[in-house]
Each structure stands twice: as C-alpha cells, then as structure tokens.
Design a protein around this motif. Structure first.
Motif, PDB file in Angstrom:
ATOM      1  N   ASP A 177       6.955   8.632  -2.806  1.00  0.00           N
ATOM      2  CA  ASP A 177       7.434   7.249  -2.808  1.00  0.00           C
ATOM      3  C   ASP A 177       6.255   6.284  -2.710  1.00  0.00           C
ATOM      4  OD1 ASP A 177      10.131   7.906  -2.883  1.00  0.00           O
ATOM      5  OD2 ASP A 177      10.312   7.948  -0.707  1.00  0.00           O
ATOM      6  N   VAL A 178       6.433   5.109  -3.275  1.00  0.00           N
ATOM      7  CA  VAL A 178       5.430   4.059  -3.183  1.00  0.00           C
ATOM      8  C   VAL A 178       5.881   3.069  -2.112  1.00  0.00           C
ATOM      9  CG1 VAL A 178       4.248   2.196  -4.386  1.00  0.00           C
ATOM     10  CG2 VAL A 178       4.815   4.291  -5.609  1.00  0.00           C
ATOM     11  N   THR A 179       5.020   2.818  -1.139  1.00  0.00           N
ATOM     12  CA  THR A 179       5.297   1.873  -0.066  1.00  0.00           C
ATOM     13  C   THR A 179       4.488   0.606  -0.308  1.00  0.00           C
ATOM     14  OG1 THR A 179       5.732   3.642   1.501  1.00  0.00           O
ATOM     15  CG2 THR A 179       5.171   1.503   2.431  1.00  0.00           C
ATOM     16  N   HIS A 180       5.067  -0.537  -0.012  1.00  0.00           N
ATOM     17  CA  HIS A 180       4.410  -1.821  -0.212  1.00  0.00           C
ATOM     18  C   HIS A 180       4.313  -2.563   1.119  1.00  0.00           C
ATOM     19  CE1 HIS A 180       5.230  -1.196  -4.468  1.00  0.00           C
ATOM     20  NE2 HIS A 180       6.480  -0.958  -4.128  1.00  0.00           N
ATOM     21  N   VAL A 181       3.190  -3.212   1.359  1.00  0.00           N
ATOM     22  CA  VAL A 181       3.040  -4.117   2.498  1.00  0.00           C
ATOM     23  C   VAL A 181       3.257  -5.522   1.945  1.00  0.00           C
ATOM     24  CG1 VAL A 181       1.500  -4.998   4.275  1.00  0.00           C
ATOM     25  CG2 VAL A 181       1.454  -2.567   3.679  1.00  0.00           C
ATOM     26  N   ILE A 182       4.243  -6.233   2.492  1.00  0.00           N
ATOM     27  CA  ILE A 182       4.733  -7.477   1.914  1.00  0.00           C
ATOM     28  C   ILE A 182       4.644  -8.619   2.924  1.00  0.00           C
ATOM     29  CG2 ILE A 182       6.777  -8.587   0.888  1.00  0.00           C
ATOM     30  CD1 ILE A 182       7.733  -5.584   0.383  1.00  0.00           C
ATOM     31  N   CYS A 183       4.174  -9.766   2.469  1.00  0.00           N
ATOM     32  CA  CYS A 183       4.165 -10.966   3.300  1.00  0.00           C
ATOM     33  C   CYS A 183       5.613 -11.400   3.525  1.00  0.00           C
ATOM     34  CB  CYS A 183       3.383 -12.084   2.607  1.00  0.00           C
ATOM     35  SG  CYS A 183       3.476 -13.667   3.481  1.00  0.00           S
ATOM     36  N   ILE A 184       5.986 -11.595   4.800  1.00  0.00           N
ATOM     37  CA  ILE A 184       7.378 -11.954   5.076  1.00  0.00           C
ATOM     38  C   ILE A 184       7.676 -13.431   4.818  1.00  0.00           C
ATOM     39  CG2 ILE A 184       7.684 -10.079   6.727  1.00  0.00           C
ATOM     40  CD1 ILE A 184       7.470 -12.188   8.957  1.00  0.00           C
ATOM     41  N   LYS A 185       6.653 -14.223   4.565  1.00  0.00           N
ATOM     42  CA  LYS A 185       6.874 -15.644   4.287  1.00  0.00           C
ATOM     43  C   LYS A 185       7.055 -15.919   2.795  1.00  0.00           C
ATOM     44  CE  LYS A 185       4.979 -20.237   5.106  1.00  0.00           C
ATOM     45  NZ  LYS A 185       3.843 -20.985   5.672  1.00  0.00           N
ATOM     46  N   CYS A 186       6.143 -15.396   1.957  1.00  0.00           N
ATOM     47  CA  CYS A 186       6.198 -15.735   0.528  1.00  0.00           C
ATOM     48  C   CYS A 186       6.523 -14.556  -0.390  1.00  0.00           C
ATOM     49  CB  CYS A 186       4.879 -16.377   0.091  1.00  0.00           C
ATOM     50  SG  CYS A 186       3.479 -15.239  -0.015  1.00  0.00           S
ATOM     51  N   GLY A 187       6.519 -13.323   0.141  1.00  0.00           N
ATOM     52  CA  GLY A 187       6.868 -12.165  -0.670  1.00  0.00           C
ATOM     53  C   GLY A 187       5.706 -11.523  -1.413  1.00  0.00           C
ATOM     54  N   TYR A 188       4.498 -12.027  -1.223  1.00  0.00           N
ATOM     55  CA  TYR A 188       3.322 -11.480  -1.893  1.00  0.00           C
ATOM     56  C   TYR A 188       3.109 -10.032  -1.434  1.00  0.00           C
ATOM     57  CZ  TYR A 188      -1.537 -11.208  -3.502  1.00  0.00           C
ATOM     58  OH  TYR A 188      -2.696 -10.844  -4.126  1.00  0.00           O
ATOM     59  N   ILE A 189       2.834  -9.121  -2.370  1.00  0.00           N
ATOM     60  CA  ILE A 189       2.548  -7.732  -2.034  1.00  0.00           C
ATOM     61  C   ILE A 189       1.051  -7.605  -1.795  1.00  0.00           C
ATOM     62  CG2 ILE A 189       2.584  -5.345  -2.826  1.00  0.00           C
ATOM     63  CD1 ILE A 189       5.107  -6.080  -4.441  1.00  0.00           C
ATOM     64  N   LEU A 190       0.681  -7.318  -0.548  1.00  0.00           N
ATOM     65  CA  LEU A 190      -0.727  -7.223  -0.176  1.00  0.00           C
ATOM     66  C   LEU A 190      -1.339  -5.900  -0.600  1.00  0.00           C
ATOM     67  CD1 LEU A 190       0.634  -9.268   2.000  1.00  0.00           C
ATOM     68  CD2 LEU A 190      -1.622  -9.109   2.966  1.00  0.00           C
ATOM     69  N   LYS A 191      -0.581  -4.823  -0.511  1.00  0.00           N
ATOM     70  CA  LYS A 191      -1.084  -3.529  -0.961  1.00  0.00           C
ATOM     71  C   LYS A 191       0.083  -2.596  -1.202  1.00  0.00           C
ATOM     72  CE  LYS A 191      -2.043  -1.517   3.608  1.00  0.00           C
ATOM     73  NZ  LYS A 191      -3.073  -0.889   4.427  1.00  0.00           N
ATOM     74  N   SER A 192      -0.171  -1.590  -2.017  1.00  0.00           N
ATOM     75  CA  SER A 192       0.796  -0.533  -2.288  1.00  0.00           C
ATOM     76  C   SER A 192       0.087   0.795  -2.112  1.00  0.00           C
ATOM     77  CB  SER A 192       1.326  -0.653  -3.719  1.00  0.00           C
ATOM     78  OG  SER A 192       2.015  -1.869  -3.896  1.00  0.00           O
ATOM     79  N   PHE A 193       0.813   1.779  -1.617  1.00  0.00           N
ATOM     80  CA  PHE A 193       0.216   3.101  -1.432  1.00  0.00           C
ATOM     81  C   PHE A 193       1.310   4.164  -1.438  1.00  0.00           C
ATOM     82  CE2 PHE A 193       1.098   1.181   2.648  1.00  0.00           C
ATOM     83  CZ  PHE A 193       1.705   2.184   3.378  1.00  0.00           C
ATOM     84  N   VAL A 194       0.910   5.417  -1.689  1.00  0.00           N
ATOM     85  CA  VAL A 194       1.862   6.516  -1.655  1.00  0.00           C
ATOM     86  C   VAL A 194       1.875   7.099  -0.249  1.00  0.00           C
ATOM     87  CG1 VAL A 194       1.687   7.070  -4.105  1.00  0.00           C
ATOM     88  CG2 VAL A 194       0.164   8.193  -2.482  1.00  0.00           C
ATOM     89  N   LYS A 229       9.828  -0.086   0.306  1.00  0.00           N
ATOM     90  CA  LYS A 229       9.507   0.885  -0.730  1.00  0.00           C
ATOM     91  C   LYS A 229      10.289   0.556  -1.986  1.00  0.00           C
ATOM     92  CE  LYS A 229      12.751   4.605   0.297  1.00  0.00           C
ATOM     93  NZ  LYS A 229      12.877   6.031   0.558  1.00  0.00           N
ATOM     94  N   SER A 230       9.755   0.986  -3.098  1.00  0.00           N
ATOM     95  CA  SER A 230      10.429   0.763  -4.370  1.00  0.00           C
ATOM     96  C   SER A 230      11.706   1.591  -4.408  1.00  0.00           C
ATOM     97  CB  SER A 230       9.508   1.136  -5.528  1.00  0.00           C
ATOM     98  OG  SER A 230       8.380   0.300  -5.533  1.00  0.00           O
ATOM     99  N   HIS A 231      12.712   1.085  -5.088  1.00  0.00           N
ATOM    100  CA  HIS A 231      14.017   1.735  -5.154  1.00  0.00           C
ATOM    101  C   HIS A 231      14.200   2.433  -6.499  1.00  0.00           C
ATOM    102  CE1 HIS A 231      18.195   2.410  -4.223  1.00  0.00           C
ATOM    103  NE2 HIS A 231      18.538   1.857  -5.362  1.00  0.00           N
TER     104      HIS A 231
END
Length: 64
Positions: free
Chosen positions: A38-55, A19-21
């Motif tokens: 709060d905004v939650t992000h789904v993040i690729c654990i290999k390259c850091g790409y944010i696949l989606k964000s949602f509240v 989540k964003s800080h």
C-alpha cells in the motif's frame, strides 16, 4: 513527521496519514508473484497538500 516540518503551501505544522484506495498499490518491476505494498501519504490537514508518499512494506522491493 518531525515537529519542525511544515507545509510548503500553507505553513501548517499538523499532518495526518492516509492511504490510496482501490488498486493504488505499488508493485516491484522485476517480480511476478507479489502483492506489492500500500502507498501511504502524509497530508497537510489544513490545505490537503501531500508532503510525502511512501510504501509501508519496502522489503518487498529488494532484489534477490
């Protein structure tokens, strides 16, 4: 996320959530007294790409 999803940048299929800080909250535009969500992000654990964000609390954005 569903297992068949993959990162469009690197092809990885394992993701983490973060989540964003700080003051990275989303607030409804037409409501004055609300704490937002709060905004939650789904993040690729290999390259850091944010696949989606949602509240986390979408009900706070209902028009009443």
């Amino acid at each position: 996320m569903r297992n068949e999803e993959y990162c469009p940048e690197c092809g990885e299929t394992n993701f983490g959530e973060g989540k964003s800080h700080g003051e990275a909250r989303v607030y409804p535009m037409k409501k004055i007294l609300t704490l937002g969500s709060d905004v939650t992000h789904v993040i690729c654990i290999k390259c850091g790409y944010i696949l989606k964000s949602f509240v986390k609390e979408p009900h706070k954005f209902e028009d009443k």
